[in-house]
Design a protein around this motif. Structure first.
Motif, PDB file in Angstrom:
ATOM      1  N   VAL A   1      -8.076   2.004 -14.559  1.00 37.21           N
ATOM      2  CA  VAL A   1      -6.992   2.465 -13.714  1.00 37.21           C
ATOM      3  C   VAL A   1      -5.648   2.488 -14.436  1.00 37.21           C
ATOM      4  N   GLU A   2      -5.504   1.713 -15.487  1.00 41.08           N
ATOM      5  CA  GLU A   2      -4.258   1.699 -16.245  1.00 41.08           C
ATOM      6  C   GLU A   2      -4.288   2.646 -17.427  1.00 41.08           C
TER       7      GLU A   2
ATOM      8  N   THR B   1      -5.460  -1.621  -6.318  1.00 36.88           N
ATOM      9  CA  THR B   1      -4.415  -1.762  -5.297  1.00 36.88           C
ATOM     10  C   THR B   1      -3.097  -2.207  -5.926  1.00 36.88           C
ATOM     11  N   VAL B   2      -3.168  -3.146  -6.843  1.00 35.45           N
ATOM     12  CA  VAL B   2      -1.960  -3.638  -7.514  1.00 35.45           C
ATOM     13  C   VAL B   2      -1.333  -2.534  -8.370  1.00 35.45           C
ATOM     14  N   GLU B   3      -2.151  -1.769  -9.062  1.00 36.45           N
ATOM     15  CA  GLU B   3      -1.625  -0.680  -9.899  1.00 36.45           C
ATOM     16  C   GLU B   3      -0.958   0.389  -9.032  1.00 36.45           C
TER      17      GLU B   3
ATOM     18  N   THR C   1       8.219  -5.982  -8.648  1.00 34.37           N
ATOM     19  CA  THR C   1       6.815  -6.124  -9.034  1.00 34.37           C
ATOM     20  C   THR C   1       5.929  -6.282  -7.797  1.00 34.37           C
ATOM     21  N   PRO C   2       4.642  -5.908  -7.912  1.00 34.93           N
ATOM     22  CA  PRO C   2       3.707  -6.097  -6.791  1.00 34.93           C
ATOM     23  C   PRO C   2       3.506  -7.561  -6.405  1.00 34.93           C
ATOM     24  N   ASP C   3       3.819  -8.494  -7.313  1.00 35.04           N
ATOM     25  CA  ASP C   3       3.655  -9.917  -7.003  1.00 35.04           C
ATOM     26  C   ASP C   3       4.533 -10.363  -5.836  1.00 35.04           C
ATOM     27  N   GLN C   4       5.559  -9.588  -5.522  1.00 36.96           N
ATOM     28  CA  GLN C   4       6.456  -9.934  -4.426  1.00 36.96           C
ATOM     29  C   GLN C   4       5.899  -9.498  -3.064  1.00 36.96           C
TER      30      GLN C   4
ATOM     31  N   VAL D   1       1.137   8.402  -0.231  1.00 40.21           N
ATOM     32  CA  VAL D   1      -0.189   8.283  -0.831  1.00 40.21           C
ATOM     33  C   VAL D   1      -0.034   8.228  -2.338  1.00 40.21           C
ATOM     34  N   VAL D   2      -0.774   7.305  -2.949  1.00 36.89           N
ATOM     35  CA  VAL D   2      -0.757   7.173  -4.404  1.00 36.89           C
ATOM     36  C   VAL D   2      -2.047   7.772  -4.951  1.00 36.89           C
ATOM     37  N   ASP D   3      -1.893   8.762  -5.839  1.00 37.89           N
ATOM     38  CA  ASP D   3      -3.033   9.360  -6.537  1.00 37.89           C
ATOM     39  C   ASP D   3      -3.175   8.612  -7.866  1.00 37.89           C
ATOM     40  N   LEU D   4      -4.146   7.703  -7.924  1.00 35.93           N
ATOM     41  CA  LEU D   4      -4.313   6.894  -9.133  1.00 35.93           C
ATOM     42  C   LEU D   4      -4.828   7.723 -10.298  1.00 35.93           C
TER      43      LEU D   4
END
Length: 276
Positions: A114-115, A186-188, A216-219, A264-267
């Motif tokens: 995914v990255e 999900t995090v990405e 950051t997603p950590d929040q 919507v996020v298109d990964l």
């Protein structure tokens, strides 16, 4: 049981019999302004009443303590073995072992996660169903199904691994199939949304709710759901279903939910688009 005190024509009549654990205890009551030649006698009666009351409460507390249910004890779970048997769920060791066995060099070199790094994105590792002719066989081999998503060509690759022999017995590749999203995906997606211009509303709502910048997603506490295109979907998201797309459901840590359902996020394309 209550003691009722009546005042009538300036005279005080006090007295009651209270049964405590089957024993009669006389309680003397001294009221302000009570007529009496011997004050010390009144004080003695008051002290006796106080001691009797304390004894009664102590007896009740003891009875309650004896009848109380002791708090439960949580026992430590037994140590997990390296390998399960029969239809036991996969152990942690088995899960990691079959994931490595399923990821051969060819798949690793030809795929992307995914990255965008080399190697496919691991999705799930599950115990496989037995073959039809093995349903009643207690000695049937344990197998696991390992699924990967290859972002290089948007394919779902599923491999069946025999846990007894360590061999890959089957490989299945499909396009247009969207399994549940992994935590890493999900995090990405959240990272892409936070960095995107369309994430400005999310960032602003987060700052209003917490007083801090969202970086950051950590929040965040995150949930996600696969998104597929339909006849009314905007052109920017027409490939969703063939591409790996998702909606995010976002909550600030120790804070409120933040509505991002119109995005919507298109990964696969690594972009964000609006659906509303």
């Amino acid at each position: 049981m209550r003691t009722i005190v009546h005042r009538h024509l300036g005279k005080v009549v006090a007295g009651a019999a209270i049964a405590v654990a089957g024993t009669a205890v006389m309680v003397g009551i001294t009221l302000p302004g009570s007529a009496g030649a011997d004050d010390s006698a009144g004080q003695g009666a008051g002290q006796a009443a106080q001691q009797a009351g304390q004894a009664g409460r102590a007896g009740e507390a003891g009875e309650q303590a004896q009848g109380a249910v002791r708090p439960g004890v949580v026992e430590q779970a037994p140590a997990e073995g390296e390998q399960g048997t029969g239809r036991d769920p996969l152990t942690d060791d088995e899960t990691e072992r079959v994931a490595k066995l399923a990821l051969d060099r060819q798949l690793f070199r030809s795929s992307q996660d995914v990255e965008g790094d080399k190697g496919p994105q691991r999705i799930t590792v599950d115990l496989a169903e037995p073959e039809v002719d093995e349903l009643d066989d207690p000695g049937a081999p344990r197998r696991a199904e390992v699924s990967f998503y290859d972002y290089k060509d948007d394919s779902l690759v599923t491999k069946t691994v025999n846990l007894d022999t360590g061999k890959v017995e089957a490989t299945d590749t499909q396009h247009g199939v969207q399994p549940p999203l992994s935590r890493a995906e999900t995090v990405e997606a959240a990272q892409l949304l936070i960095a995107d211009r369309l994430g400005a509303g999310l960032r602003a709502d987060y700052k209003d709710a917490t007083g801090k910048e969202l970086t950051t997603p950590d929040q965040l506490l995150l949930n996600s759901m696969v998104f597929r295109a339909n006849p009314g979907t905007p052109a920017a998201l027409k490939d969703c279903g063939e591409h790996r797309c998702l909606r995010l459901f976002v909550k600030a840590r120790n804070g409120p939910w933040i509505d991002s359902r119109d995005l919507v996020v298109d990964l696969s394309a690594r972009k964000v688009a609006e659906v509303g």
